[in-house]
Scaffold this active site. Structure first.
Site, PDB file in Angstrom:
ATOM      1  N   HIS A 162       0.814  -1.103   0.012  1.00  0.00           N
ATOM      2  CA  HIS A 162      -0.114  -0.135   0.042  1.00  0.00           C
ATOM      3  C   HIS A 162       0.914   1.287  -0.168  1.00  0.00           C
ATOM      4  O   HIS A 162       0.548   2.221  -0.644  1.00  0.00           O
ATOM      5  CB  HIS A 162      -0.922  -0.180   1.104  1.00  0.00           C
ATOM      6  N   GLU A 201      -0.493 -16.011 -19.126  1.00  0.00           N
ATOM      7  CA  GLU A 201       0.364 -15.609 -18.181  1.00  0.00           C
ATOM      8  C   GLU A 201       0.889 -16.974 -17.622  1.00  0.00           C
ATOM      9  O   GLU A 201       2.047 -17.038 -17.111  1.00  0.00           O
ATOM     10  CB  GLU A 201      -0.085 -15.056 -16.872  1.00  0.00           C
ATOM     11  N   ASP A 241       3.189 -12.552 -13.950  1.00  0.00           N
ATOM     12  CA  ASP A 241       3.206 -13.991 -13.926  1.00  0.00           C
ATOM     13  C   ASP A 241       3.986 -14.618 -14.869  1.00  0.00           C
ATOM     14  O   ASP A 241       4.875 -15.710 -14.516  1.00  0.00           O
ATOM     15  CB  ASP A 241       1.913 -14.591 -13.639  1.00  0.00           C
ATOM     16  N   CYS A 248      -1.347  -6.326 -19.938  1.00  0.00           N
ATOM     17  CA  CYS A 248      -1.722  -5.566 -18.918  1.00  0.00           C
ATOM     18  C   CYS A 248      -0.695  -5.795 -17.424  1.00  0.00           C
ATOM     19  O   CYS A 248      -1.113  -5.147 -16.359  1.00  0.00           O
ATOM     20  CB  CYS A 248      -3.083  -6.079 -18.430  1.00  0.00           C
TER      21      CYS A 248
END
Length: 528
Positions: free
Chosen positions: A182, A418, A441, A488
């Site tokens: 975060h 992925e 990934d 992405c």
């Protein structure tokens, strides 16, 4: 003068900072034990209340992103599943500070040992919650950092970040940490330079440091020549960032005039509140894991979340990924415990194993599809059978909704590329509506190196020939079969990787909102 000390890590938020080191390592907190068990219980409950109050006060002046993080911490403190074990231990005779630390350390260990970066990154939030209550118990206060300081230590608490005035500069250099934390997200949104994964330094450094968060490193005890060279790099970066803003509201086009679609990745519906839809070509990835917390979300909750983003997009495509939970995610009634969740029941495998839960998400997506240009993709697809089973469930749920007269629409269904098997043999998926390459990934699996592990991070590069060759082959197959192909992963917003991705044949990238301007500027410098 002693020799400069150079440490290499991982960039979490690009930028440069020059300033005094400020050590984050926690000072031991001293707790005065109480006379009775009842007093210990009251002390812990009071401390939890004080910590909750401090967080609520921070929310009053926080922006949307920060408020969401603080609200998560308050929700955790108000959750009996988190506080209950500590209170029970106090009732059994343990001091309040020992009971709280042991209970929270057990929770933190569960996050830290996760095989998924997303959940490892949440460990910092749990440590922050633990320390907020311990601070209230001991009435200890944090040491103030000088203006423009570079915070240096194992990790940094979200509340520490939010309480710091970054207007005078400064940065964050962590021995551990995560680019998915975060704090890293906040740092990127606020332009605070941050490097993680520096490892242990051979000494207890002090004095001025040079933080290069563009390339991922820090120089301790720098020489005069290094300071001068660093300032040139910093000035160059600032100029490039300022220039990039010119491109934010323009379509992305290469120097040769080739148009490139640039979409955004979002992790929560509220993310779109701070994005001008005219600056992007839609949403290339909307994660849905945010919905799956301590309890399973119902259909209406999911429907409202998806509808919000679709209406914001105003007809531009919104690609929503079905839940990509891992076997180690603490979602009661959904996930399972496994020895190696990273290679286990995660992504579409978990959804197919729990059709009663997957069906709720499918119905919400089918209902939301009427409100915009929805596309749905399945994560972690390895074989054709997984896609076919998922598509069949969509058809089954659509028929059920139609039979009840519920307004719905079947969106185009695609897959995340992925898993190496899908990238190596894309012909197995010639009937899908689109491909979205998940470079994070895919790179981890191809290179067998986690991107948040500083020891092997140098191996985790989307620009490695093996990874680029797979991306190029998927792009070529998509062109030949007229199947749209996008990317992405984080690489799509990395200016250093964009030329190689476009050279590999990609013409559709999806990036973090904070990377839009720099990505478009990088595209404008490419000649393909």
């Amino acid at each position: 003068m002693s020799e400069p000390l150079r440490l290499k890590g991982i960039s979490a938020s690009a930028g440069y900072a020059e300033g005094p080191l400020f050590h984050l390592d926690r000072i031991a907190m001293r707790y005065a034990g109480k006379a009775t068990v009842a007093d210990e219980e009251a002390a812990l409950e009071t401390a939890i209340g004080i910590a909750t109050g401090r967080l609520a006060a921070l929310i009053e002046t926080a922006d949307r992103d920060a408020a969401g993080i603080l609200e998560f911490q308050i929700a955790m403190l108000e959750d009996g599943a988190l506080t209950g074990p500590a209170l029970a231990a106090v009732s059994s005779g343990q001091p309040a500070d020992v009971a709280w630390r042991q209970a929270l350390d057990a929770e933190i260990a569960g996050y830290e040992t996760s095989d998924q970066e997303y959940f490892r990154a949440r460990a910092a939030d749990m440590r922050d919650i633990r320390d907020q209550v311990l601070r209230a118990l001991t009435e200890e206060s944090e040491n103030a950092a000088p203006a423009g300081a570079i915070f240096y230590g194992e990790d940094i608490a979200p509340t520490r970040f939010l309480e710091t005035n970054w207007s005078s500069g400064g940065g964050i250099a962590l021995k551990a940490g995560s680019a998915a934390s975060h704090v890293a997200m906040l740092a990127r949104s606020r332009g605070v330079p941050m490097v993680v994964g520096l490892g242990a330094s051979p000494a207890n450094p002090v004095g001025i440091a040079l933080l290069d968060a563009e390339h991922g490193g820090i120089v301790l005890k720098p020489s005069k020549a290094e300071v001068e060279a660093f300032r040139l790099l910093s000035s160059s970066f600032a100029a490039r960032r300022e220039k990039a803003e010119i491109y934010l509201r323009k379509p992305a086009v290469t120097t040769a005039g080739t148009a490139i679609r640039v979409q955004v990745n979002i992790a929560d519906p509220s993310d779109v509140d701070g994005i001008d839809v005219s600056t992007c070509d839609g949403v290339g990835l909307m994660r849905t894991e945010f919905l799956f917390g301590k309890t399973l979300p119902d259909e209406e909750t999911q429907y409202r979340a998806y509808r919000k983003v679709l209406e914001w997009a105003g007809g531009k495509p919104v690609t929503i990924r079905t839940v990509d939970a891992g076997g180690d995610k603490p979602v009661p009634g959904f996930t399972v415990e496994e020895g190696n969740p990273f290679l286990g029941l995660r992504g579409i495998r978990l959804s197919l194993a729990r059709p009663e839960i997957f069906g709720v998400q499918i119905r919400a997506l089918l209902r939301a599809a009427v409100h915009g240009n929805l596309k749905v993709m399945f994560p972690m697809i390895a074989v054709k059978d997984e896609y076919e089973r998922a598509a069949a469930l969509f058809a089954e749920e659509q028929a059920g909704l139609a039979a009840r007269g519920v307004v719905q629409k079947m969106p185009p269904l695609g897959i995340m590329v992925e898993v190496p098997s899908a990238a190596i043999a894309p012909e197995a998926f010639a009937d899908v509506a689109f491909f979205s390459i998940g470079s994070n990934d895919l790179t981890q699996y191809v290179m067998a190196a986690a991107r948040d592990n500083a020891s092997v991070a140098h191996l985790n590069s989307v620009r490695h020939p093996a990874v680029l060759r797979l991306i190029a082959s998927v792009a070529a197959f998509g062109r030949a079969q007229k199947i749209p192909v996008s990317l992405c992963g984080d690489a799509g917003g990395d200016p250093a990787s964009i030329p190689a991705l476009l050279e590999a044949g990609l013409r559709d990238l999806s990036v973090a909102p904070a990377q839009l301007a720099m990505a478009k500027a990088a595209i404008a410098d490419v000649s393909v």
